[in-house]
Design a protein around this motif. Structure first.
Motif, PDB file in Angstrom:
ATOM      1  N   UNK A 330       0.848  -1.194   0.000  1.00  0.00           N
ATOM      2  CA  UNK A 330       0.000   0.000   0.000  1.00  0.00           C
ATOM      3  C   UNK A 330       0.881   1.240   0.000  1.00  0.00           C
ATOM      4  N   UNK A 331       0.223   2.408   0.083  1.00  0.00           N
ATOM      5  CA  UNK A 331       0.956   3.664  -0.115  1.00  0.00           C
ATOM      6  C   UNK A 331       1.915   4.022   1.024  1.00  0.00           C
ATOM      7  N   UNK A 332       1.888   3.278   2.111  1.00  0.00           N
ATOM      8  CA  UNK A 332       2.820   3.553   3.203  1.00  0.00           C
ATOM      9  C   UNK A 332       4.007   2.587   3.181  1.00  0.00           C
ATOM     10  N   UNK A 333       4.138   1.876   2.066  1.00  0.00           N
ATOM     11  CA  UNK A 333       5.236   0.924   1.929  1.00  0.00           C
ATOM     12  C   UNK A 333       5.932   1.220   0.597  1.00  0.00           C
ATOM     13  N   UNK A 334       7.241   1.420   0.620  1.00  0.00           N
ATOM     14  CA  UNK A 334       7.934   1.672  -0.650  1.00  0.00           C
ATOM     15  C   UNK A 334       8.918   0.542  -0.951  1.00  0.00           C
ATOM     16  N   UNK A 335       9.630   0.682  -2.058  1.00  0.00           N
ATOM     17  CA  UNK A 335      10.540  -0.374  -2.520  1.00  0.00           C
ATOM     18  C   UNK A 335      11.583  -0.703  -1.459  1.00  0.00           C
ATOM     19  N   UNK A 336      12.053   0.345  -0.791  1.00  0.00           N
ATOM     20  CA  UNK A 336      13.052   0.141   0.245  1.00  0.00           C
ATOM     21  C   UNK A 336      12.474  -0.702   1.404  1.00  0.00           C
ATOM     22  N   UNK A 337      11.220  -0.423   1.758  1.00  0.00           N
ATOM     23  CA  UNK A 337      10.559  -1.200   2.819  1.00  0.00           C
ATOM     24  C   UNK A 337      10.447  -2.678   2.433  1.00  0.00           C
ATOM     25  N   UNK A 338      10.218  -2.915   1.148  1.00  0.00           N
ATOM     26  CA  UNK A 338      10.106  -4.311   0.684  1.00  0.00           C
ATOM     27  C   UNK A 338      11.443  -5.017   0.909  1.00  0.00           C
ATOM     28  N   UNK A 339      12.535  -4.317   0.619  1.00  0.00           N
ATOM     29  CA  UNK A 339      13.859  -4.916   0.843  1.00  0.00           C
ATOM     30  C   UNK A 339      14.094  -5.149   2.337  1.00  0.00           C
ATOM     31  N   UNK A 340      13.627  -4.208   3.170  1.00  0.00           N
ATOM     32  CA  UNK A 340      13.768  -4.381   4.632  1.00  0.00           C
ATOM     33  C   UNK A 340      12.990  -5.632   5.068  1.00  0.00           C
ATOM     34  N   UNK A 341      11.763  -5.782   4.549  1.00  0.00           N
ATOM     35  CA  UNK A 341      10.930  -6.940   4.919  1.00  0.00           C
ATOM     36  C   UNK A 341      11.608  -8.231   4.469  1.00  0.00           C
ATOM     37  N   UNK A 342      12.154  -8.232   3.260  1.00  0.00           N
ATOM     38  CA  UNK A 342      12.816  -9.444   2.750  1.00  0.00           C
ATOM     39  C   UNK A 342      14.061  -9.767   3.575  1.00  0.00           C
ATOM     40  N   UNK A 343      14.789  -8.728   3.943  1.00  0.00           N
ATOM     41  CA  UNK A 343      15.990  -8.931   4.773  1.00  0.00           C
ATOM     42  C   UNK A 343      15.615  -9.574   6.099  1.00  0.00           C
ATOM     43  N   UNK A 344      14.525  -9.091   6.697  1.00  0.00           N
ATOM     44  CA  UNK A 344      14.076  -9.645   7.980  1.00  0.00           C
ATOM     45  C   UNK A 344      13.650 -11.108   7.808  1.00  0.00           C
ATOM     46  N   UNK A 345      12.938 -11.394   6.739  1.00  0.00           N
ATOM     47  CA  UNK A 345      12.490 -12.785   6.508  1.00  0.00           C
ATOM     48  C   UNK A 345      13.685 -13.716   6.301  1.00  0.00           C
TER      49      UNK A 345
END
Ligand SMILES: Cc1ncc(COP(=O)(O)O)c(C=O)c1O
Length: 353
Positions: A330-345
């Motif tokens: 959604x609009x409160x999540x950007x490409x960088x956040x996706x990388x952060x989420x993947x890093x955490x996973x």
């Protein structure tokens, strides 16, 4: 835009309902011209309703408090007590709306198997339509959900919706679309949203999901239908007064937030590509902004432990049943956040490998 808690950036992928009003929305809410909407006096609500009707290609529209209220009011308006509604067994209206149509409207649900793409087979609908017989409830309505939340956020095509609309008309039935995320569907299919909803007698869409408004949905249909729906909204306590404060944010949703939904779809795909490469996680198909994935069979960790470990790394998502998870962009999540989420996973899954 980012969620900050205790000075830390949070990547919240639990749902697109977690979005908060943008600064522009807050500004519009602050300065909204308002009136008593039950008297029809709120110019901002009236403007939102006119814009929504125009956008959907319908005659009229009604601002309601939520998607659940939009669907409930639609069902109460199309059906009388003892009427039957045909809908999917995975439909939000069937599973997640507290059985409101049955509880309040005496409307009998007839759930048919949702196919993995969110459709109902036309042949199943044909068979489910009741003959006139004293033993049976009377079939009155068919409901579709577009995009289909539980079926991978899949968009239903114009052609499929037309086919269901034709079937409904040929059998004297009405068609309602739960279009909580109809703009995501239109974006993914590259079609005008009007084409997607043209075959429907009514459509409700949510302002408070990917479109970022804090509250509200809009129900659209013919002038006559909306006149009756307004009464039913009153019955369920949804006649709001100076609701222009909320509608003002909805106007920003319609004018500023639709075109950016494509970014959410790109981010969801980026997330899924990343997840597919993490040992122990299995990505499911992604079509719009809703991404499902699950544990591989050999993973021993519990779902709640996975969610907890991610939370400790400032990443939030939902565990949705046995070994399965959902992440929504959604609009409160950007490409960088996706990388952060993947890093955490990656980090969490590395521990159990
Ligand atoms: C497909 C669908 N329909 C309806 C709703 C209900 O919307 P609300 O939460 O605003 O009641 C939701 C909410 O997530 C949904 O996903």
């Amino acid at each position: 835009m980012a969620f900050i808690k205790d000075g830390k950036r949070i990547v919240d992928l639990r749902s697109d309902t977690v979005t908060q009003p943008t600064p522009e929305m807050r500004e519009a809410m602050f300065s909204a011209e308002v009136g008593d909407d039950v008297f029809g006096d709120d110019p901002t609500v009236n403007r939102l309703e006119a814009m929504a009707a125009e956008r959907m290609g319908k005659e009229a529209a009604l601002f309601v408090a939520s998607g659940t209220m939009g669907n409930l009011v639609a069902l109460l308006t199309h059906c009388q007590r003892g009427h039957e509604v045909i809908l999917g067994d995975l439909a939000h209206t069937f599973i997640n709306e507290a059985g409101g149509a049955a509880a309040l409207g005496g409307i009998h649900p007839r759930p048919l198997k949702n196919q993995p793409d969110g459709t109902l087979l036309l042949s199943d609908i044909e068979v489910a339509i009741r003959a006139e017989n004293v033993h049976y409830p009377r079939t009155r309505l068919i409901c579709l959900e577009n995009t289909h939340n539980s079926c991978f956020g899949t968009p239903l095509s114009v052609e499929y919706t037309q086919a269901v609309g034709e079937l409904a008309r040929s059998r004297g039935l009405k068609l309602h679309i739960d279009g909580a995320r109809i703009f995501n569907a239109a974006t993914a299919l590259c079609v005008d949203v009007r084409e997607l909803v043209a075959p429907a007698d009514s459509i409700q869409f949510c302002l408070s999901k990917g479109l970022g408004a804090p509250v509200g949905s809009v129900l659209c249909g013919t002038r006559e239908f909306i006149y009756e729906a307004r009464r039913n909204r009153k019955i369920v306590g949804g006649g709001m007064r100076q609701a222009g404060v909320l509608a003002a944010a909805g106007i920003i949703s319609l004018t500023k937030m639709v075109d950016r939904l494509a970014d959410d779809h790109i981010n969801a795909r980026q997330l899924m590509h990343g997840i597919a490469a993490i040992p122990g996680l299995v990505a499911e198909p992604v079509h719009t902004n809703i991404a499902y994935f699950r544990f591989a069979p050999d993973v021993k960790m519990s779902e709640s432990e996975f969610v907890k470990q991610l939370e400790q790394r400032s990443v939030r998502l939902l565990s949705l049943g046995p070994r399965r998870f959902r992440a929504v962009t959604h609009c409160w999540v950007d490409t960088n956040d996706i990388e952060v989420a993947l890093g955490a996973m990656r980090e969490v899954m590395h521990q159990v490998a």
